[in-house]
Structures are given as C-alpha cells and as structure tokens.
Design an enzyme around this catalytic site. Sequence first.
Site, PDB file in Angstrom:
ATOM      1  N   GLY A 109      47.737  34.574  38.599  1.00  0.00           N
ATOM      2  CA  GLY A 109      46.996  34.814  37.381  1.00  0.00           C
ATOM      3  C   GLY A 109      46.039  35.911  37.367  1.00  0.00           C
ATOM      4  O   GLY A 109      45.440  36.347  38.726  1.00  0.00           O
TER       5      GLY A 109
ATOM      6  N   GLN B 184      38.496  40.499  35.226  1.00  0.00           N
ATOM      7  CA  GLN B 184      38.794  40.848  36.476  1.00  0.00           C
ATOM      8  C   GLN B 184      39.044  42.401  36.628  1.00  0.00           C
ATOM      9  O   GLN B 184      39.367  43.027  37.461  1.00  0.00           O
ATOM     10  CB  GLN B 184      39.701  40.139  37.232  1.00  0.00           C
TER      11      GLN B 184
ATOM     12  N   CYS C 115      41.398  33.542  45.020  1.00  0.00           N
ATOM     13  CA  CYS C 115      41.090  34.655  43.774  1.00  0.00           C
ATOM     14  C   CYS C 115      41.064  36.024  44.084  1.00  0.00           C
ATOM     15  O   CYS C 115      40.619  36.522  44.924  1.00  0.00           O
ATOM     16  CB  CYS C 115      39.513  34.274  43.217  1.00  0.00           C
ATOM     17  N   LEU C 116      41.872  36.703  43.334  1.00  0.00           N
ATOM     18  CA  LEU C 116      41.811  38.324  43.568  1.00  0.00           C
ATOM     19  C   LEU C 116      40.563  39.031  43.488  1.00  0.00           C
ATOM     20  O   LEU C 116      40.728  40.011  43.928  1.00  0.00           O
ATOM     21  CB  LEU C 116      42.828  39.105  42.419  1.00  0.00           C
TER      22      LEU C 116
ATOM     23  N   HIS D 253      41.552  27.517  36.573  1.00  0.00           N
ATOM     24  CA  HIS D 253      40.742  28.623  37.166  1.00  0.00           C
ATOM     25  C   HIS D 253      40.696  29.882  36.381  1.00  0.00           C
ATOM     26  O   HIS D 253      39.661  30.566  36.454  1.00  0.00           O
ATOM     27  CB  HIS D 253      41.631  29.052  38.342  1.00  0.00           C
ATOM     28  N   GLU D 254      41.687  30.085  35.581  1.00  0.00           N
ATOM     29  CA  GLU D 254      41.425  31.404  34.790  1.00  0.00           C
ATOM     30  C   GLU D 254      40.631  31.182  33.362  1.00  0.00           C
ATOM     31  O   GLU D 254      39.807  32.252  33.229  1.00  0.00           O
ATOM     32  CB  GLU D 254      42.814  31.841  34.267  1.00  0.00           C
TER      33      GLU D 254
ATOM     34  N   HIS E 240      37.092  31.612  34.509  1.00  0.00           N
ATOM     35  CA  HIS E 240      36.843  33.091  34.627  1.00  0.00           C
ATOM     36  C   HIS E 240      36.326  33.815  33.221  1.00  0.00           C
ATOM     37  O   HIS E 240      35.285  34.533  33.153  1.00  0.00           O
ATOM     38  CB  HIS E 240      38.160  34.004  34.769  1.00  0.00           C
TER      39      HIS E 240
HETATM   40 NI    NI Z   1      40.460  34.137  40.070  1.00  0.00          NI
END
Ligand code: NI
Length: 191
Positions: free
Chosen positions: A44, A49, A101-102, A144-145, A148
């Site tokens: 995701g 991000q 997480c990226l 999670h998204e 963000h």
């Molecule tokens: Ni993340």
Amino acid sequence: MIYPIRLYGDPVLRKRARPVQDFGGLKKLAEDMLETMFAARGVGLAAPQIGLSERLFVAVEYADEPEGEERPLRDLVRRIYVVANPVITHREGQVEGLEGCLSLPGLYAEEVPRAERIRVVYQDEEGQERTLELEGYMARVFQHEVDHLEGILFFERLPKAKREAFLQEHRAELARMQKEARALLKELSQR
Ligand code: NI
C-alpha cells in the site's frame, strides 16, 4: 513515474490530508503511485508518502508467491484498490499483527492492534462511491493507509509501553531516517 518516498521525519507524513476534490488527473496519479509502490515492493502507498497531502491511497491484494520463485510483483496482483476520501464506517473485532511501512524502511512492529473486520466507504479513481467489506490482512492494510491520511504512523497504534520500546530499540535508525528525510526535502526544493 516513480516518486521518491517520503521518510519518517518528513512533516508531510504528520499532516491531516485534505479531501480529493478533482478526479481529473487521478488515474495517472494512481498509476504512478502503484508504480512507486511496486518498485518498493509494498502492499500500500498513501499520497502523503509521495509528498501529496491528499486523502488518497493505493493498495494491492497479492496472490501467494510460488515458493522458490522470484516473480515480478505485478504478476501476483489479485486486485488493485485506488481509494479516495475513505471513511471507515464500521469496525469489528480486534487482532494484533505485524506491520511495516515504506516510510520507515526496514522497521517492523509485531502486535499492532487493528480491527479484524471493517466496512469502508470511499470513491474510486473516477469519483464513484463504493463500499467494501474487508477482513484480516486487507482490513489491516486499509486501516494502516487511512491512518496515513490522518498523520498517524503504525507504531503509534501500539500500547504505550510497546511504543516506547519500539522508539528506544530503533532510535539510531529513526534518527538516520530523519536526517535522510531532511536531505530529500532539501534536494526536492532545489529542483
Ligand atoms: Ni505506511
């Protein structure tokens, strides 16, 4: 186009994102976000991000990877979600699970609590309203998204003692990421 992924320490990750209002360029943007996400081998990616403070994310459900085979991620895609202006309207059950997480590459926390089942209302890339019922892993990815878009990172969902242990254990990596985040911001401002 592959975007540079904003790292822990970048203020854009801490902002509450604004609603998507213009769906005109959204297909191209979602495609770029997916390309960025695949390149980073993620499940995701939220707009903040990539430095865009809008209520938008992409997520992918993958088929199981055949053992011992390294196939391009795109071959394993079962379903792609482009999600604008999501609202979780129903949550049920609670489960703990592993998350990363990226924007915090290489860092993971076990036992991140999330609802087991959710209902989410959102708009797709054409602005059409949709409703999804999700459970298990994809419900976790969506939560999670959505976080963000509120400026919340996964470790902040941990209970206090575990959150503090996470910050303590990864102090050096987090400081390095903050430094990298600042360097990236500087580089982007000079482009
Ligand atoms: Ni993340």
